[in-house]
Design an enzyme around this catalytic site. Structure first.
Site: not given
Ligand code: CA
Length: 314
Positions: A12, A39, A41, A54, A144
């Site tokens: 993460h 991951e 963002d 993020h 994301e």
């Protein structure tokens, strides 16, 4: 207990329990820990470059307030989209702080030195693909796009830019080690039906009180809701407390969300398992990891401490 079932470990924001989130150093560390995915963002800069960050704004993880004191919007925050990549490259990244300037996770990497920078998505993918080559592994990306509706209101096509960078790096289909995750169903539909992307898509599920998007997450978690997205996405990403509930009195309760989604053929990757954010009752991240695999039956988890999850499950 051992199992033959593959449990997907997603780092993460990198190995964010050990190094500041979304830094190349944290990515390299996560890769070395043996994770399946790392991951990202992503948001856009003023000059339309995807960077790995993020928040929509730069304040919580960089020295932007010191460097650019006059560049805030009316809410007092300095948004990445108002800064060029060159300006963003000049910022120093530190551990996440709250609005009073205190570390959000006080036991983590010390605040104050200036080693770290914000990477572009292209730089981060290059690093992961380079490490894949030198290690003989195939660690994936799990991306994301942050608040695509907000980006659209700023006149930007965040998801379109993302799909084109992924295509450039060879991620085009479901068989590739890439997932595109979003809370906003409209933009998953946009990726699949308008951009004609065959990437694995993941519907993130939040709580309606968070105001993440105008998606009704109570509906998405219902049987009708899951059936409404089953032909669109490959998996769901619920909040941990939507698949289990921890109480002081007894072992955690398990919700039926995981089983219902899996019966429809969806994988379930829950977020976020953190060694320094667990209630004492659960008995540490190792116990929590085993419970999530064996009792809850998850297919995978997002974690800030991937080494501890992997160690607990071997
Ligand atoms: Ca995320």
């Amino acid at each position: 207990m051992t199992t033959d079932r593959k449990f997907t470990v997603i780092a993460h924001r990198g190995a964010s329990g050990y190094l500041p989130e979304h830094t190349l150093e944290g990515v390299a560390m996560a890769h070395a820990m043996g994770v399946d995915y790392i991951e990202q963002d992503v948001v856009l800069t003023r000059d339309n470059v995807l960077i790995v960050l993020h928040d929509l704004y730069l304040d919580a993880v960089t020295d932007v307030a010191d460097r650019f004191p006059d560049r805030q919007r009316s809410d007092g925050r300095r948004y990445a989209i108002d800064f060029t990549l060159e300006e963003i490259r000049s910022l120093r990244v530190h551990e996440r702080v709250d609005s009073s300037g205190n570390a959000e996770f006080p036991g983590r990497y010390p605040h104050g030195d200036a080693l770290f920078r914000i990477p572009t998505l292209a730089e981060e993918i290059s690093l992961i693909q380079g490490l894949n080559r030198s290690s003989g592994r195939n660690v994936g990306v799990y991306i994301e796009p942050k608040s695509p509706a907000w980006h659209r209101s700023e006149g930007r096509d965040l998801v379109g830019e993302l799909v084109s960078v992924l295509n450039h790096f060879g991620y085009t289909g479901r068989e590739d080690q890439a997932c595109l995750q979003s809370f906003d169903t409209k933009f998953l539909q946009y990726a699949r039906h308008e951009l004609h992307s065959d990437l694995k898509l993941v519907q993130l599920i939040g709580d309606n009180s968070w105001g993440e998007s105008d998606v009704d997450f109570d509906f998405i978690r219902s049987q009708k809701g899951l059936e409404s997205i089953v032909n669109l996405v490959d998996g769901i990403g619920p909040w941990l407390l939507q698949v289990m509930h921890i109480s002081k009195q007894k072992i955690p309760d398990i919700s039926d969300l995981t089983a219902r989604a899996q019966q429809l053929g969806l994988f379930v990757h829950a977020y976020t398992l953190r060694a320094d954010e667990l209630p004492a009752e659960i008995g540490g991240i190792g116990n929590a990891s085993r419970f999530l695999l064996h009792n809850v039956g998850l297919d995978g988890v997002f974690t800030d401490h991937p080494d501890q999850v992997i160690r607990a499950l071997v």
